[in-house]
Write a protein that holds these residues in place. Structure first.
Motif, PDB file in Angstrom:
ATOM      1  N   GLY A  55       0.729  -1.185   0.384  1.00 31.80           N
ATOM      2  CA  GLY A  55      -0.178  -0.199   0.169  1.00 31.80           C
ATOM      3  C   GLY A  55       1.079   1.416  -0.038  1.00 31.80           C
ATOM      4  N   ASN A  56       2.318   1.403   0.767  1.00 36.71           N
ATOM      5  CA  ASN A  56       2.361   2.643   1.223  1.00 36.71           C
ATOM      6  C   ASN A  56       3.356   2.672  -0.811  1.00 36.71           C
ATOM      7  OD1 ASN A  56       2.411   3.014   3.447  1.00 36.71           O
ATOM      8  ND2 ASN A  56       3.813   1.808   4.258  1.00 36.71           N
ATOM      9  N   VAL A  57       3.661   1.554  -1.509  1.00 40.76           N
ATOM     10  CA  VAL A  57       4.515   1.973  -2.204  1.00 40.76           C
ATOM     11  C   VAL A  57       4.016   2.405  -2.758  1.00 40.76           C
ATOM     12  CG1 VAL A  57       5.641   0.496  -4.393  1.00 40.76           C
ATOM     13  CG2 VAL A  57       6.583  -0.244  -2.417  1.00 40.76           C
ATOM     14  N   LEU A  58       2.375   1.742  -3.355  1.00 46.32           N
ATOM     15  CA  LEU A  58       1.362   1.898  -4.479  1.00 46.32           C
ATOM     16  C   LEU A  58       1.055   4.107  -4.704  1.00 46.32           C
ATOM     17  CD1 LEU A  58      -1.155  -0.513  -4.671  1.00 46.32           C
ATOM     18  CD2 LEU A  58       0.965  -0.143  -6.166  1.00 46.32           C
ATOM     19  N   LYS A  59       1.020   4.145  -2.974  1.00 44.04           N
ATOM     20  CA  LYS A  59       1.036   5.139  -2.475  1.00 44.04           C
ATOM     21  C   LYS A  59       1.837   6.526  -2.579  1.00 44.04           C
ATOM     22  CE  LYS A  59      -0.360   8.189   1.653  1.00 44.04           C
ATOM     23  NZ  LYS A  59      -0.328   8.060   3.048  1.00 44.04           N
ATOM     24  N   ALA A  60       2.796   5.978  -2.483  1.00 43.46           N
ATOM     25  CA  ALA A  60       4.430   6.507  -3.139  1.00 43.46           C
ATOM     26  C   ALA A  60       4.738   6.990  -4.755  1.00 43.46           C
ATOM     27  CB  ALA A  60       5.478   6.530  -2.478  1.00 43.46           C
ATOM     28  N   ARG A  61       4.034   5.921  -5.794  1.00 41.20           N
ATOM     29  CA  ARG A  61       3.701   6.385  -6.622  1.00 41.20           C
ATOM     30  C   ARG A  61       2.831   6.885  -7.120  1.00 41.20           C
ATOM     31  NH1 ARG A  61       3.954   0.505 -10.019  1.00 41.20           N
ATOM     32  NH2 ARG A  61       4.050   2.067 -11.599  1.00 41.20           N
ATOM     33  N   TYR A  62       1.666   7.148  -6.617  1.00 42.87           N
ATOM     34  CA  TYR A  62       0.595   7.673  -7.256  1.00 42.87           C
ATOM     35  C   TYR A  62       1.168   9.225  -6.833  1.00 42.87           C
ATOM     36  CZ  TYR A  62      -3.838  10.367  -6.911  1.00 42.87           C
ATOM     37  OH  TYR A  62      -4.371  10.912  -7.444  1.00 42.87           O
ATOM     38  N   LYS A  63       1.633   9.496  -5.727  1.00 39.92           N
ATOM     39  CA  LYS A  63       1.863  10.739  -6.043  1.00 39.92           C
ATOM     40  C   LYS A  63       3.281  10.966  -6.697  1.00 39.92           C
ATOM     41  CE  LYS A  63       0.839  10.422  -0.443  1.00 39.92           C
ATOM     42  NZ  LYS A  63       1.403  11.019   0.915  1.00 39.92           N
ATOM     43  N   GLN A  72       6.363  22.363  -7.635  1.00 43.99           N
ATOM     44  CA  GLN A  72       6.067  23.228  -8.744  1.00 43.99           C
ATOM     45  C   GLN A  72       7.330  23.126  -9.452  1.00 43.99           C
ATOM     46  OE1 GLN A  72       7.296  26.956  -5.954  1.00 43.99           O
ATOM     47  NE2 GLN A  72       5.346  26.870  -5.454  1.00 43.99           N
ATOM     48  N   ARG A  73       6.698  23.154 -10.784  1.00 39.38           N
ATOM     49  CA  ARG A  73       8.012  21.997 -12.082  1.00 39.38           C
ATOM     50  C   ARG A  73       8.510  23.548 -12.153  1.00 39.38           C
ATOM     51  NH1 ARG A  73       3.035  18.847 -13.643  1.00 39.38           N
ATOM     52  NH2 ARG A  73       3.658  16.578 -12.807  1.00 39.38           N
ATOM     53  N   ALA A  74       9.938  23.352 -12.515  1.00 41.43           N
ATOM     54  CA  ALA A  74      11.031  23.716 -12.860  1.00 41.43           C
ATOM     55  C   ALA A  74      10.480  25.179 -14.488  1.00 41.43           C
ATOM     56  CB  ALA A  74      12.014  23.390 -13.173  1.00 41.43           C
ATOM     57  N   ASP A  75      10.185  25.451 -15.012  1.00 45.86           N
ATOM     58  CA  ASP A  75       9.782  25.817 -16.353  1.00 45.86           C
ATOM     59  C   ASP A  75      10.942  26.046 -16.977  1.00 45.86           C
ATOM     60  OD1 ASP A  75       7.503  27.105 -15.674  1.00 45.86           O
ATOM     61  OD2 ASP A  75       8.176  29.784 -15.775  1.00 45.86           O
ATOM     62  N   THR A  76      10.499  24.667 -18.098  1.00 44.82           N
ATOM     63  CA  THR A  76      11.494  24.895 -18.966  1.00 44.82           C
ATOM     64  C   THR A  76      12.148  25.939 -20.318  1.00 44.82           C
ATOM     65  OG1 THR A  76       9.482  23.626 -20.269  1.00 44.82           O
ATOM     66  CG2 THR A  76      11.542  22.623 -19.216  1.00 44.82           C
ATOM     67  N   LYS A 129       3.864  10.055  -9.118  1.00 43.14           N
ATOM     68  CA  LYS A 129       3.444   9.674 -11.011  1.00 43.14           C
ATOM     69  C   LYS A 129       2.485  11.857 -11.124  1.00 43.14           C
ATOM     70  CE  LYS A 129      -0.094   8.132 -14.312  1.00 43.14           C
ATOM     71  NZ  LYS A 129      -0.350   7.048 -14.181  1.00 43.14           N
ATOM     72  N   HIS A 130       2.237  12.584  -9.460  1.00 43.40           N
ATOM     73  CA  HIS A 130       0.958  13.347 -10.334  1.00 43.40           C
ATOM     74  C   HIS A 130       1.400  15.005  -9.023  1.00 43.40           C
ATOM     75  CE1 HIS A 130      -2.419  11.620 -11.477  1.00 43.40           C
ATOM     76  NE2 HIS A 130      -2.433   9.859 -10.716  1.00 43.40           N
ATOM     77  N   GLY A 131       2.775  14.544  -8.817  1.00 44.50           N
ATOM     78  CA  GLY A 131       3.464  16.385  -8.397  1.00 44.50           C
ATOM     79  C   GLY A 131       3.378  15.814  -6.739  1.00 44.50           C
ATOM     80  N   ILE A 132       2.806  15.645  -6.196  1.00 48.11           N
ATOM     81  CA  ILE A 132       2.750  15.375  -4.527  1.00 48.11           C
ATOM     82  C   ILE A 132       3.487  15.568  -4.163  1.00 48.11           C
ATOM     83  CG2 ILE A 132       0.539  15.217  -2.761  1.00 48.11           C
ATOM     84  CD1 ILE A 132      -0.927  14.024  -4.939  1.00 48.11           C
ATOM     85  N   LEU A 133       3.797  16.262  -3.049  1.00 42.14           N
ATOM     86  CA  LEU A 133       4.875  16.731  -2.030  1.00 42.14           C
ATOM     87  C   LEU A 133       4.506  16.830  -0.586  1.00 42.14           C
ATOM     88  CD1 LEU A 133       7.832  18.819  -3.504  1.00 42.14           C
ATOM     89  CD2 LEU A 133       7.665  16.179  -3.641  1.00 42.14           C
ATOM     90  N   GLU A 134       4.711  15.793   0.531  1.00 40.86           N
ATOM     91  CA  GLU A 134       4.608  16.014   1.936  1.00 40.86           C
ATOM     92  C   GLU A 134       5.482  16.817   2.519  1.00 40.86           C
ATOM     93  OE1 GLU A 134       3.953  12.209   3.663  1.00 40.86           O
ATOM     94  OE2 GLU A 134       2.702  12.337   2.831  1.00 40.86           O
ATOM     95  N   ASP A 135       5.165  17.745   3.472  1.00 43.71           N
ATOM     96  CA  ASP A 135       6.842  18.010   4.084  1.00 43.71           C
ATOM     97  C   ASP A 135       6.559  17.726   5.238  1.00 43.71           C
ATOM     98  OD1 ASP A 135       4.149  18.465   5.119  1.00 43.71           O
ATOM     99  OD2 ASP A 135       4.465  21.359   5.017  1.00 43.71           O
ATOM    100  N   GLU A 136       7.147  17.823   6.421  1.00 40.59           N
ATOM    101  CA  GLU A 136       7.866  17.625   7.325  1.00 40.59           C
ATOM    102  C   GLU A 136       6.799  16.952   8.341  1.00 40.59           C
ATOM    103  OE1 GLU A 136       8.863  20.486   7.045  1.00 40.59           O
ATOM    104  OE2 GLU A 136      10.579  20.010   5.988  1.00 40.59           O
ATOM    105  N   ASP A 137       5.413  18.025   8.343  1.00 32.56           N
ATOM    106  CA  ASP A 137       4.907  17.412   9.236  1.00 32.56           C
ATOM    107  C   ASP A 137       3.147  16.629   8.740  1.00 32.56           C
ATOM    108  OD1 ASP A 137       5.346  19.747  11.094  1.00 32.56           O
ATOM    109  OD2 ASP A 137       4.586  20.844   9.881  1.00 32.56           O
ATOM    110  N   GLY A 138       4.218  15.745   6.812  1.00 36.63           N
ATOM    111  CA  GLY A 138       3.148  15.011   6.707  1.00 36.63           C
ATOM    112  C   GLY A 138       1.988  15.598   5.959  1.00 36.63           C
ATOM    113  N   ASN A 139       1.970  17.277   5.330  1.00 32.12           N
ATOM    114  CA  ASN A 139       1.116  17.868   4.881  1.00 32.12           C
ATOM    115  C   ASN A 139       1.112  17.571   3.448  1.00 32.12           C
ATOM    116  OD1 ASN A 139      -0.545  19.038   7.670  1.00 32.12           O
ATOM    117  ND2 ASN A 139       0.836  21.105   7.225  1.00 32.12           N
TER     118      ASN A 139
END
Length: 89
Positions: free
Chosen positions: A17-25, A42-46, A27-37
């Protein structure tokens, strides 16, 4: 099923479950900070993205100018028609 096999099964399910959750995040560009939020990455502009943004901005300016020219000409022609109507009276 003995308790040892059950613990191994639960651990495997949680790990998958954790591996699938990490792959989903990832793929969709979702990051977590230290608090889990969660937040979107933000993608760098090419260079291509910057060029396309400039093109869109230039096209928007052109459309604004064309709209202004068209509405100004319409107002001028409408005014001319009204003046001619008044002269005819």
């Amino acid at each position: 099923m003995n308790p040892f096999e059950m613990v191994i099964g639960i651990v495997l399910i949680v790990m998958i479950g954790n591996v699938l959750k990490a792959r989903y995040k990832a793929k969709h560009g979702i990051l977590e900070d230290e608090d889990g939020n969660e937040r979107l990455a933000q993608r760098a502009d090419t260079g291509e993205a910057v060029r396309l943004r400039e093109d869109v901005r230039a096209l928007k300016e052109r459309v604004q100018v064309l709209e202004r020219v068209i509405t100004d000409q319409r107002q001028t022609s409408d005014l001319s028609l009204e003046i001619e109507k008044l002269r005819d009276r």
